[in-house]
Motif scaffolding. Structure first.
Motif, short mmCIF file in Angstrom:
data_model
loop_
_atom_site.label_atom_id
_atom_site.label_comp_id
_atom_site.label_asym_id
_atom_site.label_seq_id
_atom_site.Cartn_x
_atom_site.Cartn_y
_atom_site.Cartn_z
N THR A 122 0.82 -1.21 0.00
CA THR A 122 0.00 0.00 0.00
C THR A 122 0.85 1.26 0.00
O THR A 122 0.55 2.23 -0.72
CB THR A 122 -0.93 0.00 1.23
N ASP A 123 1.93 1.27 0.78
CA ASP A 123 2.73 2.48 0.92
C ASP A 123 3.44 2.89 -0.37
O ASP A 123 3.83 4.05 -0.51
CB ASP A 123 3.76 2.30 2.05
N VAL A 124 3.62 1.95 -1.29
CA VAL A 124 4.21 2.31 -2.58
C VAL A 124 3.34 3.35 -3.27
O VAL A 124 3.83 4.40 -3.73
CB VAL A 124 4.36 1.06 -3.48
N PHE A 125 2.04 3.10 -3.31
CA PHE A 125 1.12 4.00 -4.03
C PHE A 125 0.79 5.23 -3.20
O PHE A 125 0.55 6.30 -3.77
CB PHE A 125 -0.12 3.20 -4.42
N ARG A 126 0.78 5.09 -1.90
CA ARG A 126 0.61 6.29 -1.06
C ARG A 126 1.80 7.23 -1.24
O ARG A 126 1.64 8.45 -1.28
CB ARG A 126 0.47 5.88 0.40
N GLY A 127 2.99 6.66 -1.34
CA GLY A 127 4.17 7.49 -1.56
C GLY A 127 4.17 8.16 -2.92
O GLY A 127 4.53 9.33 -3.05
N THR A 142 -4.83 -1.47 -0.21
CA THR A 142 -3.95 -1.42 -1.38
C THR A 142 -4.70 -0.98 -2.62
O THR A 142 -4.26 -0.09 -3.36
CB THR A 142 -3.31 -2.80 -1.62
N TYR A 143 -5.86 -1.58 -2.87
CA TYR A 143 -6.64 -1.20 -4.04
C TYR A 143 -7.11 0.24 -3.93
O TYR A 143 -7.12 1.00 -4.92
CB TYR A 143 -7.83 -2.14 -4.21
N ALA A 144 -7.50 0.66 -2.72
CA ALA A 144 -7.95 2.04 -2.52
C ALA A 144 -6.82 3.03 -2.79
O ALA A 144 -7.03 4.09 -3.39
CB ALA A 144 -8.50 2.21 -1.10
N ALA A 145 -5.60 2.67 -2.34
CA ALA A 145 -4.45 3.55 -2.56
C ALA A 145 -4.12 3.63 -4.05
O ALA A 145 -3.78 4.70 -4.57
CB ALA A 145 -3.24 3.04 -1.78
N MET A 146 -4.23 2.51 -4.77
CA MET A 146 -4.01 2.52 -6.21
C MET A 146 -5.05 3.40 -6.90
O MET A 146 -4.72 4.19 -7.80
CB MET A 146 -4.04 1.10 -6.77
N GLU A 147 -6.30 3.25 -6.50
CA GLU A 147 -7.36 4.04 -7.12
C GLU A 147 -7.12 5.54 -6.91
O GLU A 147 -7.22 6.34 -7.85
CB GLU A 147 -8.72 3.65 -6.54
N LYS A 203 0.23 3.56 -18.77
CA LYS A 203 -0.16 2.72 -19.90
C LYS A 203 -0.56 1.31 -19.47
O LYS A 203 -1.58 0.78 -19.90
CB LYS A 203 0.98 2.64 -20.92
N VAL A 204 0.27 0.70 -18.61
CA VAL A 204 0.04 -0.70 -18.23
C VAL A 204 0.19 -0.85 -16.72
O VAL A 204 1.18 -0.39 -16.13
CB VAL A 204 1.05 -1.65 -18.94
N LEU A 205 -0.76 -1.52 -16.11
CA LEU A 205 -0.70 -1.88 -14.69
C LEU A 205 -0.84 -3.40 -14.61
O LEU A 205 -1.88 -3.96 -14.93
CB LEU A 205 -1.81 -1.20 -13.90
N ASP A 206 0.23 -4.05 -14.18
CA ASP A 206 0.22 -5.51 -14.02
C ASP A 206 0.04 -5.85 -12.55
O ASP A 206 0.85 -5.45 -11.70
CB ASP A 206 1.54 -6.12 -14.52
N LEU A 207 -1.01 -6.58 -12.24
CA LEU A 207 -1.26 -7.07 -10.89
C LEU A 207 -0.88 -8.55 -10.86
O LEU A 207 -1.58 -9.38 -11.45
CB LEU A 207 -2.73 -6.87 -10.51
N VAL A 253 -10.67 -3.83 -9.89
CA VAL A 253 -9.95 -3.90 -11.16
C VAL A 253 -10.71 -3.15 -12.24
O VAL A 253 -10.12 -2.44 -13.07
CB VAL A 253 -9.72 -5.37 -11.57
N LYS A 254 -12.03 -3.26 -12.22
CA LYS A 254 -12.85 -2.54 -13.20
C LYS A 254 -12.69 -1.04 -13.03
O LYS A 254 -12.58 -0.29 -14.02
CB LYS A 254 -14.30 -2.96 -13.05
N ASP A 255 -12.68 -0.58 -11.78
CA ASP A 255 -12.48 0.85 -11.52
C ASP A 255 -11.10 1.31 -11.98
O ASP A 255 -10.96 2.39 -12.58
CB ASP A 255 -12.65 1.15 -10.03
#
Length: 423
Positions: A293-298, A333-338, A352-356, A374-376
């Motif tokens: 999660t902290d990756v995307f928060r950062g 994690t998903y919320a932070a990505m969104e 361009k590309v997000l690989d999960l 994932v849809k969001d």
């Protein structure tokens, strides 16, 4: 033995071994490997060597003389030092190494250093200019009282290790017994191997300029794991490579970070994204059960905490186009990505590309809820790819269940038709 070209000598520390190795005795010597013996002092001997390996050797001369010998090794291509810096007088450790004039070893192509303290490694590197054309493997012995990897690098690194400032790719691992940075720098064109005379291989050979690399690592003698050092690793990464021209930042375009990401912080990641504004590819891997999660928060904080956060140019890592992440699939994690990717999308900066990759469900997150996330995300990123064995298994099971239900319905229907025909 005037025709001898390769000599490997292992013995006890005594002056009689080294004293016998002279240019006069071995005029054609090209490869010299010494272990647990005295290093010879004949400068002319070293001037002809192409390969030199010193393992736990001793010296009858000062460190300055040792540097003079290396500087005179004008043919040397491969230098390996195993525990070879502990024996010269410790006088060379005093003074300010940043004021020294580094020597050059003109044809050096590979340097390997292992079994040295952080201090010895740092001071030696401060005295030798190592251009990016030199492949480096530097492994230091960890000392708890020192900041791990950054302390192993020389204080004058901009003058001695230019690869730190021009590396375009970094793979950082802080996991288990592995604490290392691998740096890769691109050169504009292939580099020719210097001409080494008629007896040498053809100078038409080329070095693969796209794979010029350096590896810096630490070794723990207590066999403890490095997992808790992820935040320290990110700090080392920033402190070690933040040497670009003022205002321009580092040219790093690809960063791979492997480890247990629970031990990182959003603040540490924010510094990373501020330090490497040219980043294009980000890969997060390691423990599949760690929180990322902290990756995307950062990443989000690196954009939103700027003074000009209302402008389009405030988006951190403007050129980021590919993100690959492996970790625990939790709501946070998903919320932070969104939040992160929505902000970038609203600013017109779309990944361009997000690989999960193998994000296992956790804390009661259902397959349907994850699919909704994932849809969001697909509305904010051009392409979202899910590589997940667990989801594939769930979807396959769901498909099989649906298929069984259809077959059951078909059988019931066929039975009804058979009954009608009999009547």
């Amino acid at each position: 033995m005037p025709l001898l070209e390769e000599l490997l000598l292992q013995g006890h520390r005594g002056p009689h071994f080294g004293a016998r190795i002279t240019f006069q005795r071995f005029p054609r010597l090209r490869n010299l490997a010494l272990s647990q013996t005295v290093v010879p002092a004949d400068v002319s001997l070293f001037a002809q060597l192409r390969v030199l390996t010193l393992s736990f050797c001793s010296y009858d001369f000062s460190f300055d003389v040792f540097l003079d010998i290396l500087a005179a090794s004008v043919q040397l291509e491969n230098l390996t030092l195993y525990g070879a810096l502990s024996y010269p007088s410790d006088e060379w450790l005093r003074g300010d190494p940043s004021t020294t004039s580094p020597i050059s070893i003109p044809r050096l192509r590979k340097l390997t250093m292992e079994n040295h303290s952080i201090v010895h490694t740092s001071r030696f590197l401060a005295h030798v200019h190592l251009p990016p054309t030199v492949s480096l493997l530097i492994i230091g012995d960890y000392e708890a009282e020192l900041s791990p990897l950054n302390a192993m690098l020389p204080p004058n690194r901009s003058a001695t290790l230019p690869i730190l400032a021009i590396a375009t790719e970094v793979a950082m691992t802080v996991q288990g017994d592995d604490y290392r940075f691998k740096l890769i720098c691109d050169a504009p064109q292939p580099l020719p191997v210097p001409n080494q005379g008629a007896s040498a291989p053809s100078s038409s050979r080329r070095l693969d300029a796209s794979r010029l690399h350096a590896v810096f690592a630490l070794l723990r003698s207590d066999y403890d794991e490095w997992d808790p050092f992820m935040a320290q690793g990110l700090e080392d990464l920033v402190e070690s490579m933040a040497m670009g021209q003022p205002g321009l930042g580092s040219p790093l375009t690809q960063l791979t970070v492997t480890g247990v990401h629970d031990h990182a912080t959003a603040d540490a990641w924010e510094r990373v994204f501020r330090t490497f504004p040219a980043l294009e590819v980000l890969k997060i891997s390691g423990d599949p059960c760690s929180h990322v999660t902290d990756v995307f928060r950062g990443l989000h904080a690196a954009s939103t905490t700027r003074a000009d956060s209302q402008s389009q140019s405030s988006v951190a890592c403007w050129d980021l186009r590919h993100v690959e992440v492996e970790g625990l699939g939790v709501v946070e994690t998903y919320a932070a990505m969104e939040e992160c990717f929505r902000y970038r999308s609203d600013k017109g900066v779309v990944v361009k590309v997000l690989d999960l990759v193998n994000l296992p469900d956790a804390e009661g997150l259902t397959l349907q809820a994850r699919q909704a996330f994932v849809k969001d995300l697909s509305r904010m990123v051009e392409c979202v790819q899910v590589f997940d064995d667990e989801q594939e298994s769930d979807e396959q099971e769901s498909d099989e269940q649906e298929s069984d239900e259809q077959e059951s319905d078909g059988s019931a229907s066929n039975g009804s038709e058979s009954d009608d025909s009999e009547m």
